[in-house]
Design a protein around this motif. Structure first.
Motif, mmCIF file in Angstrom:
data_model
loop_
_atom_site.group_PDB
_atom_site.id
_atom_site.type_symbol
_atom_site.label_atom_id
_atom_site.label_comp_id
_atom_site.label_asym_id
_atom_site.label_seq_id
_atom_site.Cartn_x
_atom_site.Cartn_y
_atom_site.Cartn_z
ATOM 1 N N MET A 1 0.828 -1.209 0.000
ATOM 2 C CA MET A 1 0.000 0.000 0.000
ATOM 3 C C MET A 1 0.859 1.254 0.000
ATOM 4 O O MET A 1 0.583 2.228 -0.704
ATOM 5 N N ILE A 2 1.936 1.234 0.777
ATOM 6 C CA ILE A 2 2.794 2.420 0.917
ATOM 7 C C ILE A 2 3.711 2.583 -0.294
ATOM 8 O O ILE A 2 3.908 3.692 -0.793
ATOM 9 N N VAL A 3 4.265 1.468 -0.791
ATOM 10 C CA VAL A 3 5.270 1.553 -1.862
ATOM 11 C C VAL A 3 4.650 1.749 -3.239
ATOM 12 O O VAL A 3 5.205 2.453 -4.075
ATOM 13 N N THR A 4 3.480 1.132 -3.499
ATOM 14 C CA THR A 4 2.850 1.318 -4.813
ATOM 15 C C THR A 4 1.912 2.512 -4.824
ATOM 16 O O THR A 4 1.656 3.097 -5.878
ATOM 17 N N SER B 1 15.037 -9.524 6.637
ATOM 18 C CA SER B 1 14.566 -10.778 6.024
ATOM 19 C C SER B 1 14.539 -10.658 4.510
ATOM 20 O O SER B 1 14.587 -9.555 3.943
ATOM 21 N N ASP B 2 14.430 -11.830 3.843
ATOM 22 C CA ASP B 2 14.371 -11.852 2.380
ATOM 23 C C ASP B 2 13.087 -11.235 1.849
ATOM 24 O O ASP B 2 12.981 -10.957 0.655
ATOM 25 N N PHE B 3 12.116 -11.040 2.734
ATOM 26 C CA PHE B 3 10.818 -10.506 2.321
ATOM 27 C C PHE B 3 10.970 -9.216 1.518
ATOM 28 O O PHE B 3 10.313 -9.018 0.491
ATOM 29 N N ARG C 1 10.998 -6.225 -3.654
ATOM 30 C CA ARG C 1 11.632 -5.362 -4.650
ATOM 31 C C ARG C 1 11.623 -6.016 -6.028
ATOM 32 O O ARG C 1 11.373 -5.353 -7.039
ATOM 33 N N LYS C 2 11.910 -7.315 -6.070
ATOM 34 C CA LYS C 2 11.947 -8.023 -7.364
ATOM 35 C C LYS C 2 10.593 -7.970 -8.055
ATOM 36 O O LYS C 2 10.504 -7.764 -9.260
ATOM 37 N N THR C 3 9.525 -8.163 -7.303
ATOM 38 C CA THR C 3 8.194 -8.172 -7.919
ATOM 39 C C THR C 3 7.796 -6.787 -8.403
ATOM 40 O O THR C 3 6.991 -6.652 -9.320
#
Length: 685
Positions: free
Chosen positions: A151-154, A212-214, A219-221
């Motif tokens: 929600m925050i990043v997109t 964490s890898d989360f 970021r990849k997605t």
């Protein structure tokens, strides 16, 4: 009248905002909310507070016109802290949209109720900033990091039902009587010893470790969307602060990140884009009382890629569409593709099966032009040839009812010439859709010499209804976007003869943030567009490529070689062809830096944009920026070509144009408007 009013409903204080059009959180609203909370705190008879809004929406965000101006208190963080600190439960009653600062206000409340049609989000990232009033710290503490981060990043809002599932909304209520529902809910929580998760009651979030890898997987997605933008990474950093730091320290980190972004070039550029799109909807020289003509039925000539895409825009918006082709096979193929496109979108969840059938039910395929007679608007999307288009307009003029609008989806051709073929030139204009027409947001609306104000206003109104960003252009070759594209393509071709390679030229633009470079674009469109096999004489690089069946992606080879997945790789054959032409040209061969390639490609575009303004073909520089961002993938974080030119300095653009012309042995053709502005230290925007 005050923008914030209060009234008593027994032991509940109802605080109401009425600040049209979207209840933006300007200074008067913030002060009013602070006063209301002070009123509630100072009266023992008040046991709870409900915050709601009049009009079409809850608080839809901060007042961005205040950005860059000296702050006037109280600040939004101070107001939200006062709401959260209330000893009496505070309920946000949400309708419309709770966006940005609006959602941050709701997060400061102890409870949130919403109508089902409401949407909630933190879209600040789209303005190159992040939520700066505690949103990055409160939202993860309320709904968890996994739900809060996207929600925050997109910046994409979510519907109230989803907000209910993740705990952002405590209760969904009926669309009618929202304030009353808020009062009833507030009464149900009076006297409770504890309220739901509050930011200050949870020191840190233990749900997902910040290392964490989360976060890397996230970021990849999102990599394609995040590339080049500064704000998304700052948003991730802020959410990590919510995990690692107590609330008070996390908010300090949020403010620090916000401060860097809001004073940076990207945020200024993205705010420019925001206002530019709204300014583009304003048409110069049209009286305010100009009527909008009724449009219920739309006719489209041509069921090919462009015609079918245009049809989908109107079908999706609920318009009846009659689509015309010359042959049954082409008509069937076009209708089939429209259905497949809808079904593909439905498979991705963008439409329901019912919506697909409803749209297809509005479509009438025909081979008879007379079936267009009762249409209110007819758009031709036939072959890009003036003689063909003139013939179409003559026929339409004799068939389509008086008062109907006749439009051309031309990319380059003179709309005045088409209008002259009719007895209704005032009803003719250009509607230049961009391919794929059902996806691309831009619509260039071409104002012909005799286009009547009501016709132009109706076209702008329709553009909004079908979800397009519309920009008005005058009649000139290529209008705004394609006219500026031409000098860029010429500059790219010229560099090939001086030693540049297609992949180096393309990389300079993709590194700048464009989705593709000039040669990648040519391969995608097809090198044989406008090429005549019968008359080809190996006179240009393109001629030779087409003669060797290197016609672009569709033949598996063009300027690049393509594998079975259409992945490009540099071509030795193309390099050899270019070397032959370069040798014949007699031009000195040299190496171009990426910066010089960008200047050689982009500065002529700025010069052409200045000519478009000087000639009055565009109403304002920001309209040009809107065209290039929405139609050609110009990176929004630079603000568009004209804003970017302002950013780097118009004097630098003029000096570059002169230097590159001298290096090529040519006379510089610099627009007087550009030269004058550069000399005076002025900007376009």
């Amino acid at each position: 009248m005050s923008v914030i009013t209060t009234r008593r409903e027994g032991e509940v204080l109802v605080v109401t905002s009425n600040n049209p059009p979207v209840n933006a959180l300007g200074q008067a609203v913030r002060a009013g909310l602070a006063d209301a909370m002070a009123e509630a705190a100072g009266d023992d008879a008040i046991q709870a507070v409900v915050i709601c809004c009049e009009g079409r929406t809850f608080f839809a965000g901060a007042d961005i016109t205040e950005f860059g101006k000296p702050p006037v208190g109280p600040s939004l963080p101070e107001v939200i802290d006062a709401i959260e600190a209330s000893a009496k439960p505070v309920v946000a009653a949400i309708h419309g949209t709770a966006l940005g600062g609006g959602l941050e206000v709701a997060l400061g409340c102890h409870y949130r109720i919403a109508v089902a049609s409401a949407r909630l989000g933190l879209p600040e990232v789209k303005l190159g900033i992040l939520p700066g009033a505690g949103g990055t710290q409160r939202l993860p503490r309320v709904v968890g990091v996994a739900e809060a981060l996207p929600m925050i990043v997109t910046g994409n809002p979510i519907p109230a039902a989803q907000a209910g599932k993740i705990g952002l909304v405590d209760k969904l209520v009926a669309e009618d009587g929202l304030a009353e529902s808020g009062v009833a809910f507030a009464r149900s929580v009076i006297g409770k010893a504890d309220h739901p998760v509050s930011s200050k009651r949870t020191d840190k979030i233990g749900e997902i470790p910040s290392d964490s890898d989360f976060f890397d997987e996230f970021r990849k997605t999102q990599m394609r969307r995040l590339k080049g933008f500064e704000a998304p990474e700052a948003c991730i950093e802020a959410v990590k602060a919510a995990i690692d730091l107590p609330y008070e320290e996390g908010v300090k980190k949020e403010r620090e990140l916000f401060g860097k972004l809001v004073t940076g070039t990207q945020s200024k550029a993205l705010r420019h884009v925001f206002f530019a799109e709204r300014a583009a909807a304003k048409i110069d020289g049209i009286p305010a009382d100009t009527p909008v003509l009724p449009v219920k039925k739309v006719g489209i000539l041509g069921a090919g890629t462009m015609g079918g895409g245009i049809a989908m825009n109107f079908l999706t918006a609920g318009y009846a569409v009659t689509i015309l082709e010359r042959e049954q096979e082409a008509l069937d193929r076009g209708v089939s593709i429209i259905r497949k496109n809808y079904e593909r979108s439905a498979a991705k969840g963008r439409f329901t099966a019912d919506q697909v059938e409803r749209a297809m039910g509005l479509l009438t395929p025909t081979l008879d032009m007379n079936d267009l007679a009762d249409c209110d608007l007819v758009i031709e999307a036939v072959f890009e040839n003036m003689d063909v288009k003139k013939d179409v307009f003559r026929k339409l003029d004799g068939i389509v009812k008086p008062g109907a609008i006749l439009a051309s989806n031309t990319s380059y051709l003179n709309v005045d010439e088409m209008a002259a073929e009719t007895k209704r030139p005032g009803s003719v204009l250009g509607l230049h859709f961009f391919s794929p027409a059902n996806v691309m947001r831009l619509l260039e609306i071409v104002r012909a010499a005799k286009t009547e104000p009501a016709v132009l206003k109706t076209a702008m109104d329709l553009a909004k209804k079908i979800g397009k960003v519309a920009v008005v252009s005058g009649v000139c070759f290529g209008f705004i976007g394609n006219r500026m594209l031409s000098p860029r393509q010429r500059a790219a071709q010229a560099m090939l003869l001086q030693g540049a390679k297609p992949w180096d030229v393309d990389k300079a633009l993709t590194d700048f943030g464009m989705p593709m470079g000039p040669f990648q674009m040519s391969d995608l469109a097809g090198l044989d567009l406008g090429w005549d096999k019968a008359n080809s004489k190996s006179e240009t690089i393109r001629d030779v490529l087409c003669e060797r069946d290197r016609r672009g992606q569709k033949t598996g080879k063009g300027f690049y070689d393509y594998d079975e997945n259409r992945r490009p790789s540099p071509s030795k054959e193309v390099e050899a062809i270019i070397d032959e032409f370069a040798a014949k040209s007699g031009l000195e061969q040299r190496v171009f830096s990426q910066d010089e390639i960008r200047e050689r490609l982009l500065f002529p575009m700025i010069n052409e944009g200045a000519k478009i303004l000087e000639e009055g073909m565009a109403q304002r520089a920001s309209d040009i920026d809107t065209v290039w961002i929405n139609g050609y993938g110009w990176p929004a974080y630079t603000g568009g070509p004209m804003f970017w030119a302002d950013t780097i300095g118009l004097d630098k653009v003029v000096a570059g144009l002169k230097a590159h012309a001298a290096a090529s042995g040519a006379e510089p053709d610099i627009c007087k408007l550009l030269e004058d502005k550069a000399a005076k230290g002025e900007t376009f925007n």
